[in-house]
Motif scaffolding. Sequence first.
Motif, PDB file in Angstrom:
ATOM      1  N   ASN B  63       0.839  -1.309   0.030  1.00  0.00           N
ATOM      2  CA  ASN B  63      -0.052  -0.032  -0.020  1.00  0.00           C
ATOM      3  C   ASN B  63       0.854   1.216  -0.041  1.00  0.00           C
ATOM      4  OD1 ASN B  63      -2.368  -1.117  -0.022  1.00  0.00           O
ATOM      5  ND2 ASN B  63      -2.421  -1.570   2.422  1.00  0.00           N
ATOM      6  N   ILE B  95      -3.817   4.447  -1.612  1.00  0.00           N
ATOM      7  CA  ILE B  95      -4.855   4.866  -0.650  1.00  0.00           C
ATOM      8  C   ILE B  95      -4.836   6.164  -0.550  1.00  0.00           C
ATOM      9  CG2 ILE B  95      -4.857   4.970   2.032  1.00  0.00           C
ATOM     10  CD1 ILE B  95      -4.207   1.925   2.183  1.00  0.00           C
ATOM     11  N   ILE B  96      -5.746   6.846  -0.886  1.00  0.00           N
ATOM     12  CA  ILE B  96      -5.791   8.491  -0.692  1.00  0.00           C
ATOM     13  C   ILE B  96      -6.270   8.872   0.567  1.00  0.00           C
ATOM     14  CG2 ILE B  96      -6.762  10.331  -2.144  1.00  0.00           C
ATOM     15  CD1 ILE B  96      -7.197   8.101  -4.250  1.00  0.00           C
ATOM     16  N   SER B  97      -5.854   9.882   1.115  1.00  0.00           N
ATOM     17  CA  SER B  97      -6.308  10.786   2.039  1.00  0.00           C
ATOM     18  C   SER B  97      -6.440  12.171   1.834  1.00  0.00           C
ATOM     19  CB  SER B  97      -5.549  10.529   3.543  1.00  0.00           C
ATOM     20  OG  SER B  97      -5.425   9.153   3.869  1.00  0.00           O
ATOM     21  N   GLN B  98      -7.237  13.114   2.547  1.00  0.00           N
ATOM     22  CA  GLN B  98      -7.217  14.533   2.149  1.00  0.00           C
ATOM     23  C   GLN B  98      -7.118  15.350   3.756  1.00  0.00           C
ATOM     24  OE1 GLN B  98     -10.870  16.084   0.174  1.00  0.00           O
ATOM     25  NE2 GLN B  98     -12.066  14.645   1.011  1.00  0.00           N
ATOM     26  N   LYS B 105      -4.674  17.425  10.820  1.00  0.00           N
ATOM     27  CA  LYS B 105      -5.225  16.347  10.085  1.00  0.00           C
ATOM     28  C   LYS B 105      -4.119  15.465   9.411  1.00  0.00           C
ATOM     29  CE  LYS B 105      -9.393  14.701   7.903  1.00  0.00           C
ATOM     30  NZ  LYS B 105     -10.408  14.880   6.869  1.00  0.00           N
ATOM     31  N   ASP B 108      -1.982  13.668  11.911  1.00  0.00           N
ATOM     32  CA  ASP B 108      -2.921  12.335  12.093  1.00  0.00           C
ATOM     33  C   ASP B 108      -2.899  11.290  10.842  1.00  0.00           C
ATOM     34  OD1 ASP B 108      -4.643  11.171  13.925  1.00  0.00           O
ATOM     35  OD2 ASP B 108      -6.227  11.800  12.782  1.00  0.00           O
ATOM     36  N   ILE B 109      -3.044  11.892   9.677  1.00  0.00           N
ATOM     37  CA  ILE B 109      -3.063  11.040   8.544  1.00  0.00           C
ATOM     38  C   ILE B 109      -1.806  10.346   8.426  1.00  0.00           C
ATOM     39  CG2 ILE B 109      -3.193  11.042   6.080  1.00  0.00           C
ATOM     40  CD1 ILE B 109      -5.367  13.286   6.302  1.00  0.00           C
ATOM     41  N   ASN B 112      -1.405   7.754  11.008  1.00  0.00           N
ATOM     42  CA  ASN B 112      -2.090   6.199  10.546  1.00  0.00           C
ATOM     43  C   ASN B 112      -1.549   5.598   9.505  1.00  0.00           C
ATOM     44  OD1 ASN B 112      -4.701   4.819  10.751  1.00  0.00           O
ATOM     45  ND2 ASN B 112      -5.280   5.944   8.831  1.00  0.00           N
ATOM     46  N   ASN B 115       1.327   3.625  10.914  1.00  0.00           N
ATOM     47  CA  ASN B 115       0.773   2.514  11.655  1.00  0.00           C
ATOM     48  C   ASN B 115       0.095   1.349  10.863  1.00  0.00           C
ATOM     49  OD1 ASN B 115       1.000   3.361  13.926  1.00  0.00           O
ATOM     50  ND2 ASN B 115      -0.553   4.571  14.322  1.00  0.00           N
ATOM     51  N   ALA B 116      -0.367   1.845   9.590  1.00  0.00           N
ATOM     52  CA  ALA B 116      -0.807   0.827   8.639  1.00  0.00           C
ATOM     53  C   ALA B 116       0.299   0.219   7.867  1.00  0.00           C
ATOM     54  CB  ALA B 116      -1.937   1.418   7.727  1.00  0.00           C
ATOM     55  N   GLN B 117       1.467   0.636   7.840  1.00  0.00           N
ATOM     56  CA  GLN B 117       2.656  -0.010   7.353  1.00  0.00           C
ATOM     57  C   GLN B 117       2.545   0.368   5.869  1.00  0.00           C
ATOM     58  OE1 GLN B 117       3.717  -3.763   9.314  1.00  0.00           O
ATOM     59  NE2 GLN B 117       4.387  -2.178  10.939  1.00  0.00           N
ATOM     60  N   LYS B 141      11.528   5.870   9.998  1.00  0.00           N
ATOM     61  CA  LYS B 141      10.938   4.460   9.694  1.00  0.00           C
ATOM     62  C   LYS B 141      11.690   3.940   8.484  1.00  0.00           C
ATOM     63  CE  LYS B 141       7.546   4.283  13.197  1.00  0.00           C
ATOM     64  NZ  LYS B 141       6.317   3.468  13.421  1.00  0.00           N
TER      65      LYS B 141
END
Lengths: 339, 339
Positions: B63, B95-98, B105, B108-109, B112, B115-117, B141
């Motif tokens: 991902n 995987i898209i985030s806005q 935000k 935070d994103i 996340n 964390n989702a590696q 990391k």
Amino acid sequence: MKKTTIYDIAKELNITAATVSRALNNNPRISEDTKKLVQETAQRLNYKQNRVAQALKSGKSNNVGVVVPYINRNFFSNIIRGIEEELNPKGYHVIISQTHEKANKEIDIVQNLLNAQVDGILISISRQTSSDEHFVQVLEKNVPLIFFDRKKEIKGGSSVTLDDFDGAYQATKHLIEQGCQKIAHMTIDLSLLIYQNRLAGYKKALTDHGMTFKPEYVIGLQSEIVAGKDAAQKLMELPEPPDAIFSSTDLGALGAIQYLKEIGLKIPDDFCVVGFSNEPFTQFMELPITSVDQAPLTMGKTAAKVFLEQMDSEGVKIEKNVVLNPTLEIRKSSLKKGK
Amino acid sequence: MKKTTIYDIAKELNITAATVSRALNNNPRISEDTKKLVQETAQRLNYKQNRVAQALKSGKSNNVGVVVPYINRNFFSNIIRGIEEELNPKGYHVIISQTHEKANKEIDIVQNLLNAQVDGILISISRQTSSDEHFVQVLEKNVPLIFFDRKKEIKGGSSVTLDDFDGAYQATKHLIEQGCQKIAHMTIDLSLLIYQNRLAGYKKALTDHGMTFKPEYVIGLQSEIVAGKDAAQKLMELPEPPDAIFSSTDLGALGAIQYLKEIGLKIPDDFCVVGFSNEPFTQFMELPITSVDQAPLTMGKTAAKVFLEQMDSEGVKIEKNVVLNPTLEIRKSSLKKGK
């Protein structure tokens, strides 16, 4: 800076790593005293539990997958905004994926979301989607599945949709009230329920007002401006050309308007046009376009609420289907003077 | 249907689950014969290894996280399309985030995604972003970090940006060549490098052509039509109003055009306007708007290629900064007749 591991905590307390792990995961085999000690040491050493590992154990990732055909359609991006507005304050992360209207990509994305252990999937299906196996998989894993706008009829799946029939009915009725006599309909893909419903609403409005439905007045197109132009040209070359178009898409309506202007027709005096979706450009054109608003923000918020409801009702399966009402935004492209 | 677990395989082969797990994860302590046997049995029993568990072990999730301020800006959605076109064929999920331009935000994103590696993060930073701690975390990391368009100067981070200075220079030079004498500049947020560079390009074009830079001709606005209208009004109320506007945003340019028309000015005869971004609406307006194209598809593809390069070069750290050239798309809003 090296990250603290359970081994560091174990060393500090002179216990095994397995005991630390069990204590952190609240295993009943570990005494309350040890748990407290481990918790305190973990905090002191600034230990951060791996969230993926946590997700594996608790089965909760706090991620929600949202899947849409295209992220850059105003309709879909507003739905996503609505979903985020509801879910972010509750601590959920919204992960967005787009299918580009491809069934294979949709299947791939849904499986990836399941593998990533999302807590729920909110999806508007692609135009190509015919099988429902990937949705069955989601439900079998007890992952809440909520369709929005474009749904697949499937037992256990919830949905938030628009009353497309009513939107089309309102649009067509409005054109009739403006005095239009020969109303054509531009559609997209009649394999999708939403377009079937819009066609049905259009037909019903015609017959309810004593007008005859003419199959040659229904024309299919892709959702692009140039396709709208071509479709309008075909309609105007009919032996008896229409005097109005109700288009299932705003870009189609825009293309039609461009062609109609090119051949010298005056809008709305000679010809009326209504679109569907209320894309922002319909408002700021020199000739603002009448369009059916699909309440995307409400749709997104409602879909998120249905998801939250399912998360709150452990053990109980909820299947909920919500239908929202569209609003016709009347603008210059269909409003004849003196009316 | 019950899912096959490693316990089922263990039972079938009369070995321990731990041995099955080690065999599936290619542990050197397990003999090749046993590995083969376990693999065959896993296949026969239709065992599917949990991809998250796999990710935990291999450290690879396939991902890739893409983070943008808004998904519904044509510029960003085209970049995402470019990224997907490069990465999907290689087996990566995007995987898209806005962030909605919010620093909190964004932090935070990013956390996340870590964390989702995810295997990499491709990001265009929010307007609010000032700290770079969350980016330092990503690099610590060893997760590839590639900025596109809006970057943070940080050691180890790669970037693909546009030559905004050159885009603004081209736009301003074009207005000068059209005979405009008093060119104003609408900007957005001068805390962001891209807008600083556009302002600098505008200034340089002026001075290179013997024109004086006037601070009162630079006006800040939000990226909205109504703000463009207001800004244009303020400019026209100056003792010596401008005869052209170079706007750092297309919506600002559109708002300005609407105001200028309202007060009876003819575009481009009386007044020229140029935007920035080449949003689709700039083409299909009745008065098409000249704009700077930012090559978003190329930007997305290039960012994806930089990521792939980093994935291919294990152990070696690459920091790569690519700068793309913009193109001025000249249209009616700035093209005086007879030129």
